[in-house]
Enzyme design. Sequence first.
Site, PDB file in Angstrom:
ATOM      1  N   HIS A  17      -8.680  -1.322  10.802  1.00  0.00           N
ATOM      2  CA  HIS A  17      -8.923  -1.431  12.234  1.00  0.00           C
ATOM      3  C   HIS A  17     -10.294  -0.881  12.614  1.00  0.00           C
ATOM      4  O   HIS A  17     -10.508  -0.447  13.750  1.00  0.00           O
ATOM      5  CB  HIS A  17      -7.808  -0.724  13.016  1.00  0.00           C
ATOM      6  CG  HIS A  17      -6.538  -1.483  13.021  1.00  0.00           C
ATOM      7  ND1 HIS A  17      -6.188  -2.367  14.013  1.00  0.00           N
ATOM      8  CD2 HIS A  17      -5.525  -1.531  12.122  1.00  0.00           C
ATOM      9  CE1 HIS A  17      -5.013  -2.911  13.746  1.00  0.00           C
ATOM     10  NE2 HIS A  17      -4.583  -2.400  12.597  1.00  0.00           N
ATOM     11  N   HIS A 111       4.076   3.440   1.678  1.00  0.00           N
ATOM     12  CA  HIS A 111       2.701   3.104   2.045  1.00  0.00           C
ATOM     13  C   HIS A 111       1.786   4.229   1.560  1.00  0.00           C
ATOM     14  O   HIS A 111       2.241   5.197   0.954  1.00  0.00           O
ATOM     15  CB  HIS A 111       2.588   2.906   3.559  1.00  0.00           C
ATOM     16  CG  HIS A 111       1.578   1.854   3.943  1.00  0.00           C
ATOM     17  ND1 HIS A 111       0.242   1.965   3.652  1.00  0.00           N
ATOM     18  CD2 HIS A 111       1.720   0.665   4.571  1.00  0.00           C
ATOM     19  CE1 HIS A 111      -0.404   0.898   4.094  1.00  0.00           C
ATOM     20  NE2 HIS A 111       0.479   0.085   4.655  1.00  0.00           N
ATOM     21  N   ASP A 366       2.927  -8.794   7.232  1.00  0.00           N
ATOM     22  CA  ASP A 366       3.476  -9.899   6.453  1.00  0.00           C
ATOM     23  C   ASP A 366       4.861  -9.527   5.926  1.00  0.00           C
ATOM     24  O   ASP A 366       5.023  -8.443   5.353  1.00  0.00           O
ATOM     25  CB  ASP A 366       2.564 -10.219   5.268  1.00  0.00           C
ATOM     26  CG  ASP A 366       1.233 -10.812   5.692  1.00  0.00           C
ATOM     27  OD1 ASP A 366       1.206 -12.010   5.994  1.00  0.00           O
ATOM     28  OD2 ASP A 366       0.237 -10.071   5.730  1.00  0.00           O
TER      29      ASP A 366
END
Length: 425
Positions: A17, A111, A366
């Site tokens: 980002h 993650h 996704d």
Amino acid sequence: MSTFGSHFRVTTYGESHGLSVGCIIDNCPPGLQLDASRDIQPHMNRRRPGQSALTTPRAEKDRVEIQSGTENGITLGTPIAVKVMNEDQRPKDYGEGAAEGTMDRFPRPSHADWTYLEKYGVKASSGGGRSSARETIGRVAAGAVAEKFLREAYGVEIVAFTNSVGSEHLFPATKEWPSCATNPKFLELLETVTREEVDNHLPVRCPDAKAGERMEQVIRDFKEREDSIGGTVTCVIRNCPSGLGEPCFDKLEAKLAHAMLSIPATKGFEIGSGFGGTEIPGSIHNDAFILAPALPPSTNPTHAALNRPRLTTKTNNSGGIQGGITNGAHIYFTVAFKPPATIGQAQETYSYGSEKGILEAKGRHDPCVIPRAVPIVEAMASLVVMDAVMAQNARSASRALLRPLEGTVPVDQGGQKNAVNGSRV
């Protein structure tokens, strides 16, 4: 590190980002015709988000800009800078994602939030930072440049496709064929499959329509449950020059494994017959040598017809590499990708402050990375082969400056010509 390659060196930059992402390509050969819209953008379009209802809806055009290293559409041999702006940034999506707090307080299970904090003491406050798939934009851009050189100089073809999604496989394992890599139909596909054929079977990118429909349904089912699923991507490299690879520690399959396992979400790599080949006796697994026809004439001197047939192999369980060095046969390998870590389901976890809580991740993600991973695998394969070609050419050019040694076969006495350097053995 953020740099890949020893000769054709690629450094990627940017966070998911941030303002932009991209790469610096160092040591690209001069004199290559290179146009961003024609040679790089098509690869970006295959990787970008929002391609179908099965991918993240993040609306990024991924427009490529070449900042340096070319003039009048020709590479100068100087560093090539490629930039892609992040146009659809939504860092606020990561501000409210937990039922008892915010996503910046809770590391996402599986993650890189926690490990990045452990390593650097600070992490990107939104998205996956450098562990996000946005980082792969620089890889795909650099891979497009490398692939164009390999195609023009050697006729190399690199095609990847979806081999499985969840439990749905293009070639399911059987007792006779313990893995797809040992299935004759799979090997026949590797001979003919094209990138156009793969892309004609969107959104999954499986070259078989029926198998693709089954895989698509699997992804839809997991998306509806706000869950995710993994799969595998297979890649074939055709017309790769023989003699590539740097034993002992930089064997070509080792470099391919390094490259593929550096892609986000990868968990496995196998080449040639792979793990299924362990169930086959050596008497069957060995690739017997046979004579192959001479290469056809070409305007490129590296493709000149040979004055006698060259050796090839009757089978290709080795996957085109023996002793860490390419033998001229097709190189093929498969890469396993885990289910994406960020899902919409509520998950019990702990905050950075050791408080138990519930995380319900927001944002756009996704449900399966496989369709978009296909061009990334192709790009990394291009970078590996390009780096190996430049290493071999450097060695060959230096060797050519010396007089032939006694007891060796002179160049003009026939033998097998190496597609990279023209030497005869």
